[in-house]
Scaffold this active site. Structure first.
Site, PDB file in Angstrom:
ATOM      1  N   THR A 207       3.783  -4.979  14.497  1.00 35.83           N
ATOM      2  CA  THR A 207       2.742  -4.231  13.874  1.00 35.83           C
ATOM      3  C   THR A 207       1.402  -4.873  14.302  1.00 35.83           C
ATOM      4  O   THR A 207       1.251  -5.904  14.580  1.00 35.83           O
ATOM      5  CB  THR A 207       2.988  -4.389  12.472  1.00 35.83           C
ATOM      6  OG1 THR A 207       3.846  -3.238  12.170  1.00 35.83           O
ATOM      7  CG2 THR A 207       1.548  -3.767  11.749  1.00 35.83           C
ATOM      8  N   ARG A 235       9.861   7.769   5.764  1.00 39.62           N
ATOM      9  CA  ARG A 235       9.578   6.533   5.168  1.00 39.62           C
ATOM     10  C   ARG A 235       8.149   6.170   5.636  1.00 39.62           C
ATOM     11  O   ARG A 235       7.653   6.281   6.799  1.00 39.62           O
ATOM     12  CB  ARG A 235      10.687   5.535   5.506  1.00 39.62           C
ATOM     13  CG  ARG A 235      10.395   4.061   5.107  1.00 39.62           C
ATOM     14  CD  ARG A 235       9.609   3.190   6.238  1.00 39.62           C
ATOM     15  NE  ARG A 235       9.613   1.836   5.487  1.00 39.62           N
ATOM     16  CZ  ARG A 235       8.666   0.871   6.242  1.00 39.62           C
ATOM     17  NH1 ARG A 235       7.810   1.168   7.147  1.00 39.62           N
ATOM     18  NH2 ARG A 235       8.630  -0.393   5.659  1.00 39.62           N
ATOM     19  N   GLY A 237       5.761   2.830   5.163  1.00 40.33           N
ATOM     20  CA  GLY A 237       5.485   1.542   4.754  1.00 40.33           C
ATOM     21  C   GLY A 237       4.076   1.425   4.350  1.00 40.33           C
ATOM     22  O   GLY A 237       3.372   2.214   3.648  1.00 40.33           O
ATOM     23  N   ASP A 238       3.990  -0.073   4.245  1.00 38.85           N
ATOM     24  CA  ASP A 238       2.629  -0.436   3.547  1.00 38.85           C
ATOM     25  C   ASP A 238       1.323  -0.215   4.598  1.00 38.85           C
ATOM     26  O   ASP A 238       0.113  -0.116   4.037  1.00 38.85           O
ATOM     27  CB  ASP A 238       2.614  -1.990   3.244  1.00 38.85           C
ATOM     28  CG  ASP A 238       2.633  -2.745   4.397  1.00 38.85           C
ATOM     29  OD1 ASP A 238       3.787  -2.488   5.413  1.00 38.85           O
ATOM     30  OD2 ASP A 238       1.947  -3.759   4.794  1.00 38.85           O
ATOM     31  N   GLY A 259       4.853  -7.252   7.864  1.00 36.23           N
ATOM     32  CA  GLY A 259       5.903  -7.532   7.246  1.00 36.23           C
ATOM     33  C   GLY A 259       6.545  -6.364   6.685  1.00 36.23           C
ATOM     34  O   GLY A 259       6.463  -5.480   7.125  1.00 36.23           O
TER      35      GLY A 259
HETATM   36  N1  ASP Z   1       4.597  -3.438   7.702  1.00 35.62           N
HETATM   37  C1  ASP Z   1       5.325  -2.853   8.487  1.00 35.62           C
HETATM   38  C2  ASP Z   1       6.016  -1.640   7.782  1.00 35.62           C
HETATM   39  O1  ASP Z   1       6.782  -1.994   6.902  1.00 35.62           O
HETATM   40  C3  ASP Z   1       6.108  -3.279   9.475  1.00 35.62           C
HETATM   41  C4  ASP Z   1       5.519  -4.700  10.163  1.00 35.62           C
HETATM   42  O2  ASP Z   1       4.373  -5.015   9.749  1.00 35.62           O
HETATM   43  O3  ASP Z   1       6.057  -5.173  10.995  1.00 35.62           O
HETATM   44  O4  ASP Z   1       5.802  -0.532   8.256  1.00 35.62           O
END
Ligand code: ASP
Length: 349
Positions: A207, A235, A237-238, A259
């Site tokens: 990311t 889905r 994510g954050d 993360g």
């Molecule tokens: N935070 C991102 C997610 O969960 C993935 C990442 O940062 O690697 O979609």
């Protein structure tokens, strides 16, 4: 280690990890030495060490982060806004297939690409986000349009696509997003999933994110991702969630996270850091350290954060082994990938 700019910074990291960081940070956070501009970039966090990346790959990451840094530095030095710098840096990284964003986005369980991004402007506390976007090259610019030109702040799926199309954003067919690296990661998890009747550890790293302070004292943050390899359709994510993966407020800080998104959502990392600074009077590094290690990490998650405050103090904090990261301000700059310790990294610049 060779990427860290000086031994003294390393020593500082050790002091911070061992709990002496609050004093160090508050010294830098006293408002007496505000910087003209500051910039930090991440390219994802994960459990990787020097032994996991070939020298060739390390130098590709390093030169890409170097170029991203150069783009942001020159814009901020010329007096461009922090929002413009954040968008430009992330657009560059979205075009580089090395990273899990834009072109290099990971595959979903159905073999597609569903892209998430968000951007926040600390001067207005306005923001824009999209999730599940398909077929557009620069999700961060779509998020920017949502922020600047829409009365809403968050679009999803086909609605995000319709909005992006109506705003004239550049499209690309699925071959643009097909990279061998992402496909191999997909296949690996797919095979494991077949072998374990449906359950497989989802892969995460790559990311991208950027935070910036400009010469007018305004701060901004942005994050862009393909999410996690083999994620289920729909889905979220954050990264596109304001308050979880991204935050900017001129009164406190600009934050971009990377993360295991589920844990960053559950502990609202980006807004937690802001709240600690605003209501608890914590320094930027103290707030990041507590949010990553004591909250998100305590729950079982992993990853990291890049953050800066209105004085231009930069905190780079992760509880994962590695985090691709770069930083710059008028007095210095640096690029790093691996952790200061196996437990993670706390760096302040
Ligand atoms: N935070 C991102 C997610 O969960 C993935 C990442 O940062 O690697 O979609």
């Amino acid at each position: 280690m060779k990427y860290l700019t000086s031994i003294s910074l390393l020593l500082w990291c050790v002091l911070l990890i061992s709990g002496c960081g609050n004093e160090a940070a508050s010294e830098r956070n006293d408002g007496q030495h505000p910087r003209n501009w500051a910039l930090a970039i991440h390219g994802g966090a994960g459990h990787f060490g020097e032994e996991d990346l070939s020298e060739e790959l390390q130098s590709r990451y390093e030169s890409s982060l170097e170029e991203a840094l150069r783009i942001g530095e020159s814009m901020l030095d010329e007096g461009k806004s922090s929002v413009d710098a954040v968008e430009a840096v992330i657009r560059f990284l979205e075009d580089d297939s090395l990273f899990n964003a834009g072109r290099g986005a990971v595959f979903t369980a159905e073999g597609r690409h569903e892209l998430d991004a968000s951007i926040a402007d600390g001067s207005t506390r306005n923001c824009g986000a999209i999730t599940g976007l398909q077929g557009f090259k620069h999700p961060i610019s779509v998020a920017r349009s949502v922020m600047d030109s829409s009365e809403h702040v968050f679009f999803s799926g086909s609605g995000a696509g319709e909005y992006a199309f109506s705003m004239g954003h550049e499209m690309a067919d699925s071959s643009w997003f097909w990279t061998d690296k992402a496909y191999q990661r997909y296949l690996k998890i797919h095979q494991k999933s077949e072998a374990h009747s449906g359950s497989a550890q989802l892969d995460k790293k790559g990311t991208v994110g950027c935070v910036a302070l400009d010469r007018n004292g305004n701060i901004a943050a942005g994050t862009s991702t393909g999410g996690m390899t083999y994620k289920q359709h729909g889905r979220i994510g954050d990264s596109p969630i304001i308050g979880a993966g991204t935050w900017a407020d001129n009164r406190t800080c600009a934050v971009s996270c990377t993360g295991w998104g589920e844990y960053f959502i559950r502990t609202g990392v980006a807004q937690d850091i802001h709240g600690r600074m605003l209501h608890g009077n914590e320094s930027v590094v103290e707030a990041c350290r507590k949010s990553i290690f004591d909250e998100m990490g305590e729950l079982g998650g992993d990853g990291g954060v890049i953050c800066l405050d209105r004085d231009g103090t930069i905190a780079l904090v992760c509880n994962s082994r590695g985090m691709f990261r770069a930083w710059a301000h008028p007095e210095g700059r640096g690029i790093a990938m691996f952790g200061a310790t196996l437990e993670g990294t706390v760096e302040v610049y």
